[in-house]
Design a protein around this motif. Structure first.
Motif, mmCIF file in Angstrom:
data_model
loop_
_atom_site.group_PDB
_atom_site.id
_atom_site.type_symbol
_atom_site.label_atom_id
_atom_site.label_comp_id
_atom_site.label_asym_id
_atom_site.label_seq_id
_atom_site.Cartn_x
_atom_site.Cartn_y
_atom_site.Cartn_z
ATOM 1 N N TYR A 257 28.256 37.644 40.868
ATOM 2 C CA TYR A 257 29.136 38.266 42.033
ATOM 3 C C TYR A 257 30.341 38.146 42.193
ATOM 4 N N ASN A 258 30.461 36.747 42.913
ATOM 5 C CA ASN A 258 32.279 36.288 43.392
ATOM 6 C C ASN A 258 32.683 36.196 42.025
ATOM 7 N N SER A 259 32.113 36.029 41.498
ATOM 8 C CA SER A 259 33.090 35.909 39.583
ATOM 9 C C SER A 259 33.449 36.906 39.016
ATOM 10 N N MET A 260 32.715 38.111 39.513
ATOM 11 C CA MET A 260 33.215 39.372 39.076
ATOM 12 C C MET A 260 34.603 39.525 40.455
ATOM 13 N N LYS A 261 34.138 39.296 41.646
ATOM 14 C CA LYS A 261 34.573 40.102 42.340
ATOM 15 C C LYS A 261 36.261 39.496 42.038
ATOM 16 N N ALA A 262 36.380 38.455 41.900
ATOM 17 C CA ALA A 262 38.012 37.404 41.878
ATOM 18 C C ALA A 262 38.280 37.800 40.334
ATOM 19 N N ALA A 263 37.851 38.723 38.856
ATOM 20 C CA ALA A 263 38.250 38.963 37.404
ATOM 21 C C ALA A 263 38.518 40.648 38.236
ATOM 22 N N PHE A 264 38.181 41.336 38.567
ATOM 23 C CA PHE A 264 37.736 42.925 38.890
ATOM 24 C C PHE A 264 38.927 43.326 40.465
ATOM 25 N N THR A 265 38.771 41.983 40.984
ATOM 26 C CA THR A 265 40.032 43.000 42.236
ATOM 27 C C THR A 265 41.655 43.042 41.967
ATOM 28 N N PHE A 266 42.911 44.125 42.369
ATOM 29 C CA PHE A 266 44.412 43.214 41.962
ATOM 30 C C PHE A 266 44.413 42.191 41.801
ATOM 31 N N GLY A 267 44.873 41.752 41.010
ATOM 32 C CA GLY A 267 45.569 40.717 40.595
ATOM 33 C C GLY A 267 44.744 39.588 39.731
ATOM 34 N N GLY A 268 42.703 39.581 39.066
ATOM 35 C CA GLY A 268 42.363 39.145 39.206
ATOM 36 C C GLY A 268 42.414 38.839 37.606
ATOM 37 N N ASP A 269 41.831 37.885 36.724
ATOM 38 C CA ASP A 269 42.377 37.932 35.154
ATOM 39 C C ASP A 269 40.471 38.093 34.888
ATOM 40 N N LEU A 270 40.370 39.289 33.968
ATOM 41 C CA LEU A 270 40.040 39.876 33.210
ATOM 42 C C LEU A 270 38.880 38.455 32.174
ATOM 43 N N ARG A 271 39.701 37.839 32.016
ATOM 44 C CA ARG A 271 40.013 36.661 31.151
ATOM 45 C C ARG A 271 38.831 35.005 31.199
ATOM 46 N N SER A 272 38.842 35.636 32.839
ATOM 47 C CA SER A 272 38.003 34.290 33.128
ATOM 48 C C SER A 272 36.334 34.643 32.976
ATOM 49 N N LEU A 273 36.131 35.861 32.565
ATOM 50 C CA LEU A 273 34.493 36.490 32.741
ATOM 51 C C LEU A 273 34.241 35.912 30.536
ATOM 52 N N ARG A 274 35.522 35.210 30.369
ATOM 53 C CA ARG A 274 34.408 35.330 29.030
ATOM 54 C C ARG A 274 33.922 34.275 28.610
ATOM 55 N N ILE A 275 33.108 33.073 29.794
ATOM 56 C CA ILE A 275 32.250 32.440 29.924
ATOM 57 C C ILE A 275 32.157 31.926 31.340
ATOM 58 N N PRO A 276 31.542 33.526 32.411
ATOM 59 C CA PRO A 276 31.735 33.787 33.649
ATOM 60 C C PRO A 276 30.608 32.717 34.344
ATOM 61 N N ILE A 277 30.877 32.442 35.036
ATOM 62 C CA ILE A 277 30.483 31.370 35.833
ATOM 63 C C ILE A 277 28.840 32.173 36.404
ATOM 64 N N ALA A 278 27.780 31.597 36.333
ATOM 65 C CA ALA A 278 27.012 32.303 36.685
ATOM 66 C C ALA A 278 25.229 31.702 36.969
ATOM 67 N N VAL A 279 24.447 32.018 37.642
ATOM 68 C CA VAL A 279 22.969 31.660 37.338
ATOM 69 C C VAL A 279 22.727 31.249 36.038
#
Length: 462
Positions: A257-279
């Motif tokens: 959730y925190n990883s997605m929040k950082a990526a999808f909010t304004f100014g965030g970078d969706l490329r960070s979800l290529r290898i997402p930080i998750a459980v």
């Protein structure tokens, strides 16, 4: 990879069979869970079959026990009496909802609140412990020599979990797990199992000792013969990790959730979800947002979005992934049309995986953008999300180094896309909605889901 997955499933099955020889089955992971947040059981009964048609496998209902009489949503998470089903409906209302859901092949997950009891007006630091039927002062944590007095405040950053386990959660009197408390709470679980509940969510599980949670999950597994699917609310912090509980059952993935929040909010970078930080657990319960993260209903909301539509796009991403167990808030299901499409996409990917299809998730770097994310699900499906306000439009899209090939249909807008080899051996999108254009076009603030179709479908659409 499939051999490794089979070996893992076999090993887990053998461990379960060894420890619980009476179990008849191992519950299957949900495709997607609809969270009927704060909804009356009779109201849910009216539309539960529609959820089955849309692709949901499970529905999660509000806590069933008699609770604080306030009409606020949080009152359902303040128990008074585990022996009575009351609040969002009677025991008969619940029985009818479960029966209706089962007719439509939907399974029902109950939300249980076993960490604490209600605050009934005793103030922030004191509660009259005689107001809870069947419980006595010996069943609660209190200040020494002062039953009902709050003993301490929780410190989430002191390097240990003592206060998380032994202090009150806000103003809510914290339960000790005496023989009496366990007897009462297991009776509540048994009542729900007898009503044919199919699974349980354990609220505030990180505030309960792991061995007690394990004891309850083992009890459920024995009584249900392994037919229930269970998960634990574990909000990670400095003192609590998902690993403290995920060995017992699936846990909520606030890390993703925190990883997605950082990526999808304004100014965030969706490329960070290529290898997402998750459980690190493919069962973990994933969500774009839930009731604990919404500022409008929760003054202590956890890392809330400023713009709810960002969370809708995060939910779309959750539904596109191979890993995780998506939990979809009822409000979001109604507000964003592509979320319903995502549920159907996930169901189709599940069905094709069961049939032997390749649905392995891979985020494609062929689109290198901070605002657009492209995911293939093997050769069976494709997902793309554009979080920018403006349209994303490229005339050429090279998919040579991907599994995508053939004809694909977008589920919500019902247009087709063709991916073909050219004479140079490379693969390109040769049709995007019409044979007159290739590349890719995605409107702003939108998410698209494509499933592989017979090649003839692209020829018909021509």
């Amino acid at each position: 990879m499939r051999c490794q997955k089979f070996a893992f499933v076999l090993a887990i099955s053998l461990v379960i069979a060894f420890n619980f020889p009476g179990l008849a089955q191992v519950a299957e992971q949900p495709v997607a869970i609809f969270h009927a947040f704060n909804q009356n059981y009779n109201d849910v009964k009216k539309f539960v079959c529609e959820l089955a048609d849309q692709g949901y496998s499970h529905i999660q209902i509000a806590p069933t026990q008699k609770s604080n009489s306030s009409q606020k949503w949080w009152a359902r998470y303040q128990p008074i009496d585990y022996g009575v089903i009351e609040g969002k409906g009677s025991q008969e209302d619940l029985r009818q909802l479960i029966a209706q859901a089962h007719e439509c092949q939907i399974k029902v997950i109950a939300d249980v609140v076993f960490n604490h009891m209600a605050n009934l007006g005793g103030g922030d630091d004191f509660e009259d412990l005689s107001k809870f039927p069947g419980l006595s002062k010996d069943d609660f944590y209190s200040a020494p020599g002062n039953p009902g007095k709050k003993p301490c405040d929780i410190n989430y950053n002191d390097g240990n979990r003592n206060s998380e386990l032994n202090c009150w959660l806000g103003r809510l009197p914290d339960l000790k797990y005496t023989a009496n408390v366990k007897k009462i709470q297991k009776a509540h679980l048994k009542k729900l199992l007898d009503l044919e509940i199919d699974g349980f969510r354990f609220d505030a599980a990180k505030h309960m000792p792991a061995d007690v949670v394990k004891e309850y999950v083992d009890y459920i597994n024995r009584e249900s013969k392994g037919s229930t699917w269970n998960y634990l609310e574990v909000i990670t912090d400095s003192d609590t990790r998902a690993g403290d509980y995920k060995w017992i059952a699936a846990v909520t993935d606030f890390i993703l959730y925190n990883s997605m929040k950082a990526a999808f909010t304004f100014g965030g970078d969706l490329r960070s979800l290529r290898i997402p930080i998750a459980v690190d657990d493919s069962r973990s319960v994933t969500f774009g947002r839930n009731h604990d993260t919404i500022r409008e209903i929760n003054s202590s909301a956890i890392n809330p979005y400023d713009d709810p539509s960002d969370s809708y796009l995060a939910t779309a991403y959750v539904l596109a992934r191979e890993s995780g167990t998506p939990l979809i808030l009822n409000w979001d299901h109604a507000d964003a049309p592509y979320i319903k499409t995502g549920v159907k996409f996930r169901q189709i990917m599940y069905q094709r995986s069961k049939a032997g299809g390749n649905v392995k998730e891979n985020v494609l770097a062929t689109v290198d953008s901070s605002t657009v994310l492209l995911i293939e699900r093997g050769n069976e499906g494709v997902f793309v999300v554009n979080k920018a306000a403006g349209k994303f439009d490229i005339p050429i899209l090279d998919l040579t180094l991907t599994n995508i090939e053939g004809c694909y249909r977008e589920l919500r807008n019902n247009f087709t896309v063709a991916v073909q080899h050219r004479q140079n051996g490379k693969k390109f999108v040769t049709r995007w909605g019409t044979q007159n254009r290739g590349g890719m076009e995605v409107q702003g603030r939108d998410a698209l889901y494509f499933i592989r179709e017979p090649w003839q479908q692209c020829q018909i659409d021509s």
